[in-house]
Design an enzyme around this catalytic site. Structure first.
Site, PDB file in Angstrom:
ATOM      1  CD1 TRP A 322      -4.580 -25.543  -4.897  1.00  0.00           C
ATOM      2  CD2 TRP A 322      -3.050 -27.093  -5.401  1.00  0.00           C
ATOM      3  NE1 TRP A 322      -5.120 -26.783  -4.619  1.00  0.00           N
ATOM      4  CE2 TRP A 322      -4.204 -27.747  -4.926  1.00  0.00           C
ATOM      5  CE3 TRP A 322      -1.955 -27.874  -5.792  1.00  0.00           C
ATOM      6  CZ2 TRP A 322      -4.278 -29.138  -4.818  1.00  0.00           C
ATOM      7  CZ3 TRP A 322      -2.030 -29.243  -5.694  1.00  0.00           C
ATOM      8  CH2 TRP A 322      -3.192 -29.858  -5.210  1.00  0.00           C
ATOM      9  CG  HIS A 323       1.534 -27.735  -4.081  1.00  0.00           C
ATOM     10  ND1 HIS A 323       1.597 -27.243  -5.363  1.00  0.00           N
ATOM     11  CD2 HIS A 323       1.366 -29.077  -4.208  1.00  0.00           C
ATOM     12  CE1 HIS A 323       1.483 -28.248  -6.225  1.00  0.00           C
ATOM     13  NE2 HIS A 323       1.329 -29.365  -5.560  1.00  0.00           N
ATOM     14  N   GLY A 324       0.458 -24.323  -1.018  1.00  0.00           N
ATOM     15  CA  GLY A 324       0.526 -23.673   0.288  1.00  0.00           C
ATOM     16  C   GLY A 324       1.131 -22.296   0.150  1.00  0.00           C
TER      17      GLY A 324
END
Lengths: 462, 80
Positions: A322-324
């Site tokens: 989700w962070h990247g």
């Protein structure tokens, strides 16, 4: 528009004045807060107002359709696909585009598709997660759907927590739209304390550690010794805590001044004595969102050990991604998942004294921040290698003020919270002009102590 | 409903503090105003008003206390 700026100070002063002018007229107040929230978001990029309105429309429409006897399930599915799909497109399209370009380049079919790259709208994850929370909570019967789109619009766009959380549950926020809390002296005192603590954490601790130690050490990890790299990693642990919890503190404080109460988002995470405890104290609103809408629907702690492990690994890996889209975030999430699973299998053995357990968890969390902070796997590997080195070719200076900031950041985690109570209690008994003067003087002091320029919050990029 | 809103005295003190901050912070508000996005038809009006106010402030010879506080804090803490 970032909180610790003159622009935001003027904006919030205007909102507070308009809120007071609206008085008890609930509809006017709601309209004013929605307009303020959209103006706040437009200060970044007005084009994405349409996106936020789209997310709101999907959540509101789905809420109304969910109880339809024949189409309710389909409405939920369509809404979740639309919401998560929108988030996924904005977050991961560029990664797939770049990967495809590289692949075509290797086959001699190079194309320049730079014009197709998407801008990541700031805060998209947070308002999409809130929209998902609304749809799921209505579907589960935990809240009733709202007939008024303005209610859903305010819930999704409320500016204090719009761009970096905390992720507020619809069940917690919507009743407050109907019955806003009376802002009394105690709430104002709490708000002033939170805002000033948040400004200090962000503008002083996080920003100075970033510029003075973390950024230079991670820019040249090959030139650092074990000591300087270890200090930089610990400094990053403090920086990200102060940056993110500082934002949350300010957001919660601003909302309190407007009559809305949000739950705490950080609870001294670095004093946790287990990884499970860490995740119960770190970014609590996201951790509980992931637990309720991802981990439990995937199976949670049901089934045998292997199934439980698989669910835990899948959940934490997705949380990392989700962070990247990148290997570093995948490794960070998967490593936390593996740690949580190992912890569960060990069942608390060997039993360590609390200080030793807290130190062990802090060390593990710090090591896992390395792939999270490093821009790529090569830098992360170089940072890990630096930890084992005794010599340094160009070490970053460990200036005493920076070490003092690291100590201050850790103290915020380890000191009992009770020490704040007398100060907040004193402020609660003070007349409101004194409370305002403390807020103004503290804000001015934070601005004066800060560096020149504006440093965005780390979590804006997610 | 009386207690639901921040009392006027809270707001009035904040507004007074903001005015004081502007009066004793050199040209920082002006610098900030020039970095703002163009507000269209009202942009020139706002800038003209702010420049006039800044000129009046300069004529009154108000000191940059914010700058002095900033310098003192940075020297004292070793940061900055």
């Amino acid at each position: 528009m970032v909180f610790p700026t003159l622009q935001f100070v003027l904006f919030f002063a205007l909102v507070l004045a308009l809120d007071a002018a609206a008085g008890g007229r609930a509809q006017l107040r709601k309209a004013m807060l929605i307009a303020a929230s959209y103006a706040f978001y437009a200060a970044w990029d007005a084009r994405f107002l349409l996106l936020m309105a789209f997310v709101t429309a999907v959540a509101w429409g789905a809420g109304l359709a969910l109880h339809h006897p024949r189409h309710g399930r389909r409405a939920k599915l369509v809404a979740i696909v639309l919401l998560i799909g929108t988030l996924a497109v904005f977050k991961y399209f560029n990664f797939f585009l770049l990967s495809l370009q590289q692949l075509l380049g290797e086959w001699g079919l190079a194309r320049d598709w730079g014009w197709m790259r998407l801008i990541l709208p700031v805060g998209i994850s947070f308002y999409v997660f809130q929209a998902v929370s609304y749809v799921m909570d209505v579907a589960r019967g935990q809240i009733l759907p709202r007939r008024s789109p303005a209610d859903v619009a305010l819930y999704i766009s409320f500016f204090p927590q719009l761009v970096a959380g905390p992720i507020v549950r619809a069940a917690d926020f919507l009743p407050q739209i109907d019955r806003p809390l009376p802002v009394d002296a105690a709430m104002r005192a709490e708000a002033v304390a939170l805002i000033l603590a948040g400004l200090f954490k962000k503008m002083v601790v996080a920003n100075y550690l970033a510029v003075g130690l973390v950024d230079p050490a991670f820019a040249f990890p090959g030139a650092q010794s074990g000591l300087t790299m270890a200090a930089a990693v610990l400094a990053y642990a403090v920086q990200i805590y102060c940056d993110f919890s500082g934002y949350s503190d300010i957001a919660i404080g601003l909302a309190l001044l407007l009559g809305y109460r949000f739950a705490r988002n950080f609870d001294q995470p670095y004093r946790a004595t287990s990884l499970r405890g860490f995740w119960r104290r770190w970014h609590i609103s996201l951790s509980s969102w992931i637990r309720d809408y991802l981990y439990i629907p995937l199976g949670g702690s049901r089934g045998g050990p292997l199934r439980q492990g698989a669910v835990l690994m899948a959940t934490m890996t997705l949380a990392g991604l989700w962070h990247g889209a990148g290997w570093n975030f995948l490794i960070w999430g998967a490593a936390h998942g593996a740690g949580l699973w190992a912890e569960r299998r060990l069942g608390g053995r060997p039993a360590l004294p609390a200080p030793a357990a807290a130190a062990l968890v802090l060390a593990l969390v710090c090591l896992l921040w390395i792939p999270f902070r490093a821009p790529d796997l090569g830098t992360a590997a170089a940072a890990f290698a630096a930890l084992l080195r005794t010599e340094a070719s160009a070490p970053v200076a460990l200036a005493p003020p920076l070490l003092a900031l690291i100590a201050a950041g850790l103290a915020m985690n380890w000191l009992p919270l009770a020490w704040r109570r007398p100060a907040v209690g004193l402020l609660a008994r003070a007349p409101s002009p004194v409370q305002a003067a403390v807020l103004a003087a503290g804000t001015l002091a934070a601005f004066a102590a800060a560096q020149e320029g504006v440093a965005p919050f780390i979590y804006f990029q997610f | 409903m009386k207690g639901r809103r921040a009392p006027l005295s809270f707001l009035a003190t904040l507004a007074a503090a903001l005015a004081l901050a502007w009066a004793f912070s050199g040209e920082r508000f002006l610098d900030w105003a020039f970095t703002m996005p163009d507000l269209g038809p009202v942009d020139d009006v706002i800038l003209a008003a702010l420049v006039a106010a800044e000129e009046a402030k300069a004529a009154a010879g108000l000191p940059d206390l914010f700058g002095a506080l900033r310098g003192a804090l940075h020297r004292w803490t070793g940061l900055g």
